[in-house]
Design a protein around this motif. Sequence first.
Motif, PDB file in Angstrom:
ATOM      1  N   ARG A  51       0.862  -1.180   0.000  1.00 25.46           N
ATOM      2  CA  ARG A  51       0.000   0.000   0.000  1.00 25.46           C
ATOM      3  C   ARG A  51       0.903   1.235   0.000  1.00 25.46           C
ATOM      4  N   HIS A  52       0.652   2.166  -0.922  1.00 30.12           N
ATOM      5  CA  HIS A  52       1.585   3.272  -1.122  1.00 30.12           C
ATOM      6  C   HIS A  52       1.044   4.581  -0.564  1.00 30.12           C
ATOM      7  N   PRO A  53       1.795   5.210   0.336  1.00 30.60           N
ATOM      8  CA  PRO A  53       1.383   6.540   0.798  1.00 30.60           C
ATOM      9  C   PRO A  53       1.460   7.528  -0.365  1.00 30.60           C
ATOM     10  N   VAL A  54       0.404   8.316  -0.547  1.00 35.99           N
ATOM     11  CA  VAL A  54       0.341   9.255  -1.666  1.00 35.99           C
ATOM     12  C   VAL A  54       0.016  10.644  -1.145  1.00 35.99           C
ATOM     13  N   TYR A  55       0.800  11.633  -1.584  1.00 31.00           N
ATOM     14  CA  TYR A  55       0.515  13.030  -1.263  1.00 31.00           C
ATOM     15  C   TYR A  55       0.137  13.714  -2.571  1.00 31.00           C
ATOM     16  N   ALA A  56      -1.126  14.143  -2.695  1.00 30.52           N
ATOM     17  CA  ALA A  56      -1.595  14.729  -3.954  1.00 30.52           C
ATOM     18  C   ALA A  56      -1.478  16.250  -3.929  1.00 30.52           C
ATOM     19  N   VAL A  57      -0.941  16.802  -5.013  1.00 29.27           N
ATOM     20  CA  VAL A  57      -0.876  18.255  -5.175  1.00 29.27           C
ATOM     21  C   VAL A  57      -1.597  18.595  -6.473  1.00 29.27           C
ATOM     22  N   ILE A  58      -2.510  19.552  -6.384  1.00 29.75           N
ATOM     23  CA  ILE A  58      -3.340  19.848  -7.549  1.00 29.75           C
ATOM     24  C   ILE A  58      -3.244  21.326  -7.918  1.00 29.75           C
ATOM     25  N   ASP A  59      -3.204  21.578  -9.203  1.00 29.45           N
ATOM     26  CA  ASP A  59      -3.161  22.925  -9.782  1.00 29.45           C
ATOM     27  C   ASP A  59      -4.477  23.639  -9.413  1.00 29.45           C
ATOM     28  N   ALA A  60      -4.371  24.789  -8.765  1.00 28.65           N
ATOM     29  CA  ALA A  60      -5.588  25.482  -8.313  1.00 28.65           C
ATOM     30  C   ALA A  60      -6.438  25.944  -9.493  1.00 28.65           C
ATOM     31  N   GLY A  61      -5.803  26.253 -10.621  1.00 24.33           N
ATOM     32  CA  GLY A  61      -6.566  26.634 -11.816  1.00 24.33           C
ATOM     33  C   GLY A  61      -7.402  25.464 -12.313  1.00 24.33           C
ATOM     34  N   LEU A  62      -6.836  24.275 -12.235  1.00 16.81           N
ATOM     35  CA  LEU A  62      -7.561  23.072 -12.639  1.00 16.81           C
ATOM     36  C   LEU A  62      -8.692  22.783 -11.655  1.00 16.81           C
ATOM     37  N   SER A  63      -8.401  22.904 -10.367  1.00 13.56           N
ATOM     38  CA  SER A  63      -9.472  22.561  -9.420  1.00 13.56           C
ATOM     39  C   SER A  63     -10.566  23.628  -9.380  1.00 13.56           C
ATOM     40  N   ASP A  64     -10.234  24.873  -9.763  1.00  8.42           N
ATOM     41  CA  ASP A  64     -11.310  25.865  -9.932  1.00  8.42           C
ATOM     42  C   ASP A  64     -12.205  25.477 -11.109  1.00  8.42           C
ATOM     43  N   ALA A  65     -11.559  25.026 -12.197  1.00  4.10           N
ATOM     44  CA  ALA A  65     -12.334  24.679 -13.398  1.00  4.10           C
ATOM     45  C   ALA A  65     -13.093  23.361 -13.214  1.00  4.10           C
ATOM     46  N   GLN A  66     -12.568  22.485 -12.354  1.00  7.88           N
ATOM     47  CA  GLN A  66     -13.208  21.180 -12.124  1.00  7.88           C
ATOM     48  C   GLN A  66     -13.370  20.986 -10.611  1.00  7.88           C
ATOM     49  N   PRO A  67     -14.339  21.706 -10.015  1.00 13.15           N
ATOM     50  CA  PRO A  67     -14.431  21.760  -8.551  1.00 13.15           C
ATOM     51  C   PRO A  67     -14.668  20.392  -7.900  1.00 13.15           C
ATOM     52  N   GLU A  68     -15.161  19.422  -8.668  1.00  9.34           N
ATOM     53  CA  GLU A  68     -15.433  18.103  -8.093  1.00  9.34           C
ATOM     54  C   GLU A  68     -14.171  17.239  -8.025  1.00  9.34           C
ATOM     55  N   LEU A  69     -13.090  17.709  -8.638  1.00 10.19           N
ATOM     56  CA  LEU A  69     -11.915  16.848  -8.810  1.00 10.19           C
ATOM     57  C   LEU A  69     -11.298  16.378  -7.487  1.00 10.19           C
ATOM     58  N   LYS A  70     -11.188  17.293  -6.520  1.00 13.05           N
ATOM     59  CA  LYS A  70     -10.550  16.904  -5.251  1.00 13.05           C
ATOM     60  C   LYS A  70     -11.328  15.783  -4.575  1.00 13.05           C
ATOM     61  N   ALA A  71     -12.653  15.923  -4.572  1.00  9.63           N
ATOM     62  CA  ALA A  71     -13.477  14.878  -3.950  1.00  9.63           C
ATOM     63  C   ALA A  71     -13.333  13.558  -4.713  1.00  9.63           C
ATOM     64  N   ARG A  72     -13.173  13.665  -6.038  1.00  4.87           N
ATOM     65  CA  ARG A  72     -13.021  12.437  -6.828  1.00  4.87           C
ATOM     66  C   ARG A  72     -11.704  11.736  -6.521  1.00  4.87           C
ATOM     67  N   ILE A  73     -10.658  12.518  -6.263  1.00  4.30           N
ATOM     68  CA  ILE A  73      -9.363  11.923  -5.914  1.00  4.30           C
ATOM     69  C   ILE A  73      -9.497  11.173  -4.585  1.00  4.30           C
ATOM     70  N   VAL A  74     -10.168  11.826  -3.636  1.00  2.00           N
ATOM     71  CA  VAL A  74     -10.345  11.205  -2.318  1.00  2.00           C
ATOM     72  C   VAL A  74     -11.155   9.908  -2.452  1.00  2.00           C
ATOM     73  N   ALA A  75     -12.231   9.958  -3.246  1.00  2.00           N
ATOM     74  CA  ALA A  75     -13.068   8.767  -3.423  1.00  2.00           C
ATOM     75  C   ALA A  75     -12.291   7.660  -4.134  1.00  2.00           C
ATOM     76  N   TYR A  76     -11.477   8.054  -5.103  1.00  2.00           N
ATOM     77  CA  TYR A  76     -10.685   7.060  -5.846  1.00  2.00           C
ATOM     78  C   TYR A  76      -9.707   6.353  -4.908  1.00  2.00           C
ATOM     79  N   ALA A  77      -9.066   7.148  -4.053  1.00  2.00           N
ATOM     80  CA  ALA A  77      -8.100   6.557  -3.116  1.00  2.00           C
ATOM     81  C   ALA A  77      -8.805   5.586  -2.173  1.00  2.00           C
ATOM     82  N   ALA A  78     -10.002   5.954  -1.732  1.00  2.00           N
ATOM     83  CA  ALA A  78     -10.746   5.062  -0.833  1.00  2.00           C
ATOM     84  C   ALA A  78     -11.080   3.745  -1.550  1.00  2.00           C
ATOM     85  N   GLU A  79     -11.483   3.859  -2.800  1.00  2.00           N
ATOM     86  CA  GLU A  79     -11.839   2.663  -3.576  1.00  2.00           C
ATOM     87  C   GLU A  79     -10.622   1.759  -3.800  1.00  2.00           C
ATOM     88  N   HIS A  80      -9.441   2.366  -3.948  1.00  2.00           N
ATOM     89  CA  HIS A  80      -8.227   1.595  -4.249  1.00  2.00           C
ATOM     90  C   HIS A  80      -7.307   1.523  -3.028  1.00  2.00           C
TER      91      HIS A  80
END
Length: 395
Positions: A51-80
């Motif tokens: 199991r690999h510890p992961v620290y995610a860093v996201i471009d704020a311009g991208l997360s402004d344009a895709q506001p659901e993205l952070k939650a999707r990353i969290v959900a993806y990590a939970a699933e995997h």
Amino acid sequence: MSLRTGFYPARVHEQRFTVGFEYPVVFCRAAFRLEEQTLAWAIAHREPERRHPVYAVIDAGLSDAQPELKARIVAYAAEHSASLELVAAPHELPGGEAAKNDPELVRKLWQAFARARLDRHAVVLAIGGGAVLDAVGFAAATTHRGVRLVRMPSTVLSQNDAGVGVKTSLNGFGAKNFVGTFTPPFAVVNDADLLATLPLREARAGLAEAVKVGLIRDSEFFAWLEANAAALGRAESAPLERAIQRCAELHLRHIASGGDPFESGSKRPLDYGHWAAHKLETLSEHGIRHGEAVAIGMALDAKYAELSGLLSTSALGRIVNVLERIGLALYHPLLSAESEGRLAILQGLQEFREHLGGTLTVTLLTDVGASREVSELDERVVAAAIAWLRDRAGA
Ligand SMILES: NC(=O)c1ccc[n+]([C@@H]2O[C@H](COP(=O)([O-])OP(=O)(O)OC[C@H]3O[C@@H](n4cnc5c(N)ncnc54)[C@H](O)[C@@H]3O)[C@@H](O)[C@H]2O)c1
Ligand SMILES: [Zn+2]
């Protein structure tokens, strides 16, 4: 005193070893859909049992344009969760050159990595444009002398160029990429869906790098770009994806087989048009996008080559036409700006030489897909090429 011919110290141990590098570059869609395995594989491919510890860093311009993205990353990590574990909430970094201009942001990343107790086998997952990837890559490369970096580029330019290669950087002391390292990533995941929100201006700028590799390395690809220029200029997804993949492939091949992956020599054919481009970016205080500046720099060097008798007028015509049909401007008033009685852009030649090391080496085209290196440019011919671009633009 100069070195005596044939001098060799009496006691020398010639230390020599080579290090092999490998990393996968994946092209996919919908990487954060829960049932998709690609991203989990990219993170865990070397030790799939762990199991690999992961620290995610996201471009704020991208997360402004895709506001659901952070939650999707969290959900993806939970699933995997068998393969990865998010060790902190996704960290936002300002998008664009702001990410590379402020060293305090890197200090904050180091601090966050320390708090999260990342070790060298942990993964920093960087999601964003080329600037954010450069800055996060630098922070990862310098933490414990190198923490694994998985990149998810989110712009055309980062998917076809900046995100697939081996460099990290920050800007500093008035120069682009003054600080940085050569550090191959652990994996790259190019998700075409991330591009859905990219402004048209950014997509067009990224295509300038595709035109560049076509011009330097692959005349067939260049002809394909010409045939598809109008659709590419509208960022239609099918041709855009094809252009990105081919451009990324050519970059990757250049790194693997070009003989100088960490650029120790002075030759940088894939930096065609970049001596003027980097200077224009700095002169405009990054108001001009990297790719936009590269388009201008390529047109300038193509006209220079034509004026010098290296390049035919018809090849020059093809080059400026394809760039314009994609929607890229080929002149900017800063090209004509003067500093201390001289064109300010010319300072870019000196800075380019310093960045390369050794002697100035500028690539000039002799045809579409063919080039040669020169070690100096004639300032009067540069000025004439700029005047031609200005007249064409009706400026
Ligand atoms: N390391 C390398 O080998 C290499 C090579 C070429 C260029 N670069 C660097 O890359 C940088 C340029 O990168 P770039 O062209 O990707 O632009 P960028 O990183 O400056 O991003 C452009 C803008 O788009 C936003 N953005 C990113 N993804 C988005 C998305 N999907 N939707 C909406 N907005 C989004 C960003 O927040 C930013 O505001 C320059 O700093 C250049 O020096 C590095
Ligand atoms: Zn570039």
